[in-house]
Enzyme design. Structure first.
Site, mmCIF file in Angstrom:
data_model
loop_
_atom_site.group_PDB
_atom_site.id
_atom_site.type_symbol
_atom_site.label_atom_id
_atom_site.label_comp_id
_atom_site.label_asym_id
_atom_site.label_seq_id
_atom_site.Cartn_x
_atom_site.Cartn_y
_atom_site.Cartn_z
ATOM 1 N N ASP A 229 0.837 -1.205 0.000
ATOM 2 C CA ASP A 229 0.000 0.000 0.000
ATOM 3 C C ASP A 229 0.873 1.256 0.000
ATOM 4 O OD1 ASP A 229 0.874 -0.085 2.623
ATOM 5 O OD2 ASP A 229 -1.120 -0.235 3.511
ATOM 6 N N SER A 230 2.203 1.058 0.025
ATOM 7 C CA SER A 230 3.136 2.158 -0.226
ATOM 8 C C SER A 230 2.857 2.826 -1.560
ATOM 9 C CB SER A 230 4.573 1.644 -0.200
ATOM 10 O OG SER A 230 4.710 0.503 -1.045
ATOM 11 N N ASP B 44 -0.538 -6.360 0.346
ATOM 12 C CA ASP B 44 -1.052 -5.675 1.527
ATOM 13 C C ASP B 44 -2.576 -5.651 1.491
ATOM 14 O OD1 ASP B 44 1.050 -4.890 3.176
ATOM 15 O OD2 ASP B 44 1.508 -3.132 1.964
ATOM 16 N N LYS C 172 -0.639 -9.535 3.656
ATOM 17 C CA LYS C 172 0.088 -8.922 4.777
ATOM 18 C C LYS C 172 -0.842 -8.011 5.561
ATOM 19 C CE LYS C 172 3.482 -5.799 4.188
ATOM 20 N NZ LYS C 172 2.984 -4.628 4.980
ATOM 21 N N GLU D 166 -1.122 -5.427 9.093
ATOM 22 C CA GLU D 166 -0.389 -4.651 10.088
ATOM 23 C C GLU D 166 -1.085 -4.740 11.438
ATOM 24 O OE1 GLU D 166 0.216 -0.627 8.889
ATOM 25 O OE2 GLU D 166 1.023 -1.147 6.918
ATOM 26 N N GLU E 36 9.523 -3.519 10.782
ATOM 27 C CA GLU E 36 9.906 -2.225 10.216
ATOM 28 C C GLU E 36 10.351 -1.237 11.285
ATOM 29 O OE1 GLU E 36 8.176 1.280 7.230
ATOM 30 O OE2 GLU E 36 7.026 -0.553 7.542
#
EC number: 2.1.2.11
Length: 264
Positions: free
Chosen positions: A45-46, A84, A112, A114, A181
């Protein structure tokens, strides 16, 4: 050539074979990365920041991740693809299951998520239904408003212990990999040693099983602030293909990331 699998990543961890991964958003770069030896790619999602020009990852939608996953899969048919799940697409286990189905059908091998132990029920539900999960701890960009910015995490003992506890809980729930991270090197080593699943670091020193970079950081074309952990491999290598090969080699040899890219 054979497709990269999760069992291969686990074997690499056992063999102390460090591997390089990178974000990818389109077929052309995915093909370039695969041809230069990148076995794992993240449709991150970067893209909200480096592709769309937003100031965070929060605006990215599930539909956009799905579109880019489809593109990357066409360019890299044998790579292991992580996708993501974007902000607010996995607030409940049921929502996560529906979201994961969409990106898996688009070509992802793994999703993925978070967050820490609050995700354990979701991770268990997904893995029981044949959706592999990669956790993400430390600096989790979707929580930027909670953190008050992009800051190194786990610097005091209480925070470090909580992160280790979360990592172990995610593994027990069924997570098959973990992205770590922006944490101090000693904490990254502790997590990597305690988990049996592969740990992929970004801003976590050279002690993790693998490394990941946003592709724009690896090519030195990041707009605005350049993260401490980033390295411009293109400047050193001279062309994109050589830059990717150099990244792969320096990760394998433990040269990158160096002390100058790490947090204490």
């Amino acid at each position: 050539m054979k497709a990269t699998t999760l069992s291969q990543l686990r074997q690499w961890k056992q063999d102390n074979h460090k591997f390089a991964t990178i974000t990818a958003y389109d077929a052309s770069f995915a093909q370039l990365f695969a041809e230069q030896g990148i076995p794992v790619m993240l449709i991150g999602d970067s893209l909200g920041m480096v592709v769309q020009g937003n100031d965070s990852t929060l605006p990215v939608t599930l539909e956009e991740i799905t579109y880019h996953t489809r593109c990357v899969r066409r360019g890299a048919p044998l790579a292991l693809l992580l996708a993501d799940l974007p902000f607010m697409s996995y607030a409940t286990p049921e929502q996560a299951f529906a979201s994961a189905g969409v990106v898996m059908r688009a070509g992802a091998n793994m999703v993925k998520l978070e967050g820490g132990s609050w995700l354990c029920d979701t991770v268990k539900m997904l893995t029981e239904r044949a959706v592999p999960v990669c956790g993400h701890l430390g600096l989790t960009p979707q929580s930027v408003n909670v953190f008050g910015g992009y800051k190194v995490q786990g610097r005091d003992e209480v925070a470090a212990n909580l992160l280790v506890k979360d990592a172990l809980a995610l593994e027990e729930a069924g997570a098959q990999a973990l992205v770590l991270e922006c944490v101090p090197v000693d904490l990254a080593k502790r997590v990597t040693d305690e988990l049996s699943i592969p740990v992929i670091g970004i801003g976590a020193g050279n002690v993790t099983d693998g490394q990941i970079l946003v592709m724009h950081d690896a090519f030195g074309i990041t707009g605005g602030h350049t993260p401490k952990f980033a390295k411009d491999f293109l400047r050193e290598a001279g062309d994109m293909r050589s830059a990717v090969r150099l990244y792969v080699e320096q990760v394998a040899q433990g040269i990158y990331p160096g002390e100058e890219h790490s947090f204490k």
